[in-house]
Design an enzyme around this catalytic site. Structure first.
Site, PDB file in Angstrom:
ATOM      1  N   TYR A 109       0.714  -1.195  -0.201  1.00 56.29           N
ATOM      2  CA  TYR A 109      -0.105   0.019  -0.128  1.00 56.29           C
ATOM      3  C   TYR A 109       0.913   1.229  -0.006  1.00 56.29           C
ATOM      4  O   TYR A 109       1.377   1.871   0.965  1.00 56.29           O
ATOM      5  CB  TYR A 109      -0.825   0.093   1.224  1.00 56.29           C
ATOM      6  CG  TYR A 109      -1.830   1.191   1.396  1.00 56.29           C
ATOM      7  CD1 TYR A 109      -2.384   1.997   0.168  1.00 56.29           C
ATOM      8  CD2 TYR A 109      -2.098   1.619   2.614  1.00 56.29           C
ATOM      9  CE1 TYR A 109      -3.553   2.730   0.301  1.00 56.29           C
ATOM     10  CE2 TYR A 109      -3.136   2.836   2.658  1.00 56.29           C
ATOM     11  CZ  TYR A 109      -3.626   3.354   1.521  1.00 56.29           C
ATOM     12  OH  TYR A 109      -4.489   4.363   1.853  1.00 56.29           O
ATOM     13  N   ASP A 150      -2.003  -1.314  -4.201  1.00 53.74           N
ATOM     14  CA  ASP A 150      -2.421   0.234  -4.325  1.00 53.74           C
ATOM     15  C   ASP A 150      -1.307   0.834  -4.510  1.00 53.74           C
ATOM     16  O   ASP A 150      -0.578   1.295  -3.453  1.00 53.74           O
ATOM     17  CB  ASP A 150      -3.582   0.525  -3.520  1.00 53.74           C
ATOM     18  CG  ASP A 150      -3.742   2.069  -3.428  1.00 53.74           C
ATOM     19  OD1 ASP A 150      -3.381   2.711  -4.475  1.00 53.74           O
ATOM     20  OD2 ASP A 150      -4.607   2.341  -2.689  1.00 53.74           O
ATOM     21  N   ASN A 152      -0.916   3.821  -5.424  1.00 53.22           N
ATOM     22  CA  ASN A 152      -1.163   5.534  -5.726  1.00 53.22           C
ATOM     23  C   ASN A 152      -0.471   6.189  -6.569  1.00 53.22           C
ATOM     24  O   ASN A 152       0.100   7.079  -6.486  1.00 53.22           O
ATOM     25  CB  ASN A 152      -1.104   6.206  -4.173  1.00 53.22           C
ATOM     26  CG  ASN A 152      -2.100   6.025  -3.107  1.00 53.22           C
ATOM     27  OD1 ASN A 152      -3.222   6.251  -3.625  1.00 53.22           O
ATOM     28  ND2 ASN A 152      -1.972   5.541  -2.017  1.00 53.22           N
ATOM     29  N   HIS A 251     -12.153   1.184  -4.569  1.00 57.23           N
ATOM     30  CA  HIS A 251     -11.270   0.542  -5.374  1.00 57.23           C
ATOM     31  C   HIS A 251     -11.960  -0.730  -6.093  1.00 57.23           C
ATOM     32  O   HIS A 251     -12.874  -1.045  -5.114  1.00 57.23           O
ATOM     33  CB  HIS A 251      -9.943   0.227  -4.836  1.00 57.23           C
ATOM     34  CG  HIS A 251      -9.104   1.239  -4.284  1.00 57.23           C
ATOM     35  ND1 HIS A 251      -7.930   1.864  -5.096  1.00 57.23           N
ATOM     36  CD2 HIS A 251      -9.150   2.337  -3.336  1.00 57.23           C
ATOM     37  CE1 HIS A 251      -7.489   2.603  -4.424  1.00 57.23           C
ATOM     38  NE2 HIS A 251      -7.901   3.160  -3.466  1.00 57.23           N
TER      39      HIS A 251
END
Length: 260
Positions: A109, A150, A152, A251
């Site tokens: 993450y 994820d 980002n 998501h």
């Protein structure tokens, strides 16, 4: 072997969704992000009977990552190397045996980094540097290796419905995208882009301003593959329908199938 990644945006709030996904899609491995709970609060009892082994790194109210696997998990690592003082729960890695050999899988993450510039953005960039160093080490081992999660990061303008809205965002800043390209330049492959160059493929839609209804999305959930994993890649699917479920995560899962 089917490997999925999904930012569930609170595993306790999205538990019914997770159980439904596991039943309907039956992935062999699921990498989860943003658990938002500590290890002792993770719903192990509710997941008991699903047939999944669990490795997780939790944190109260924030972050948190886990790997769920139908096969036993070996050689588990709970922190990204490079900073012993980093207490944020953003990384878990394990070796997963398959019928045709094992795969090493990391669930990550990656920090959001907003606002930029700020200490949060500096932390994001430093975390990406640590991930780069770790990936280099793993690639040298020449084994099937998958980094799923994820990130980002919006890699390219075509990965956003309206890229002009993201030009000042930490997810799309040139330095962010450059560091993501640095991972690819190491020899990692973007699983989805290894199968298609199509536009309009997104994994996140904000809860605000009718983003889902307008398909105003971005692609920030990725699976990066070592050459040994990329050679075994069969297909990649964005499981978009989960975004239309009641009280969904913002998501959706991304799932890749490998000849493992």
């Amino acid at each position: 072997m089917r490997i999925a990644t999904w930012n569930v945006n609170s595993v306790k709030q999205r538990l019914e969704h997770l159980l439904r996904f596991l039943k309907e899609e039956a992935p062999d491995v699921v990498c989860l992000q943003e658990l938002k709970c500590q290890e002792d609060a993770f719903p192990r009892l509710e997941l008991d009977g699903t047939g999944y082994n669990i490795a997780l790194c939790g944190q109260k109210s924030f972050n948190g990552v886990a790997i769920l696997s139908k096969r036993p998990l070996e050689d588990i690592r709970l922190r990204l190397p490079g900073d012993d003082d980093d207490g944020q729960a953003r990384f878990v890695e394990a070796l997963v045996p398959g019928k045709k050999g094992a795969a090493r899988i990391a669930a990550i993450y990656l920090p959001n980094g907003n606002p930029a510039p700020s200490e949060k953005y500096s932390y994001k960039l430093a975390w990406m540097d640590r991930l780069h160093a770790h990936a280099r080490t793993r690639l040298a081992e020449e084994e099937p290796f998958v980094i799923a999660g994820d990130f980002n990061v919006i890699p390219e303008p075509k990965d956003a419905a309206r890229p002009e809205l993201w030009v000042n965002d930490a997810l799309f800043l040139p330095q962010t995208r450059e560091k993501f390209r640095g991972l690819l330049n190491l020899g990692l492959y973007d699983a989805l882009r290894s199968t298609t160059d199509a536009t309009g493929l997104y994994t996140f839609w904000d809860y605000q301003a009718g983003a889902w209804q307008k398909n105003n999305g971005i692609r920030i959930d990725h699976l990066l593959l070592s050459p040994q994993a990329a050679d075994r890649l069969r297909s990649v699917t964005i499981v978009k329908r989960t975004r239309a479920w009641d009280k969904p995560s913002d998501h959706v899962p991304v799932m890749a199938e490998f000849d493992l």
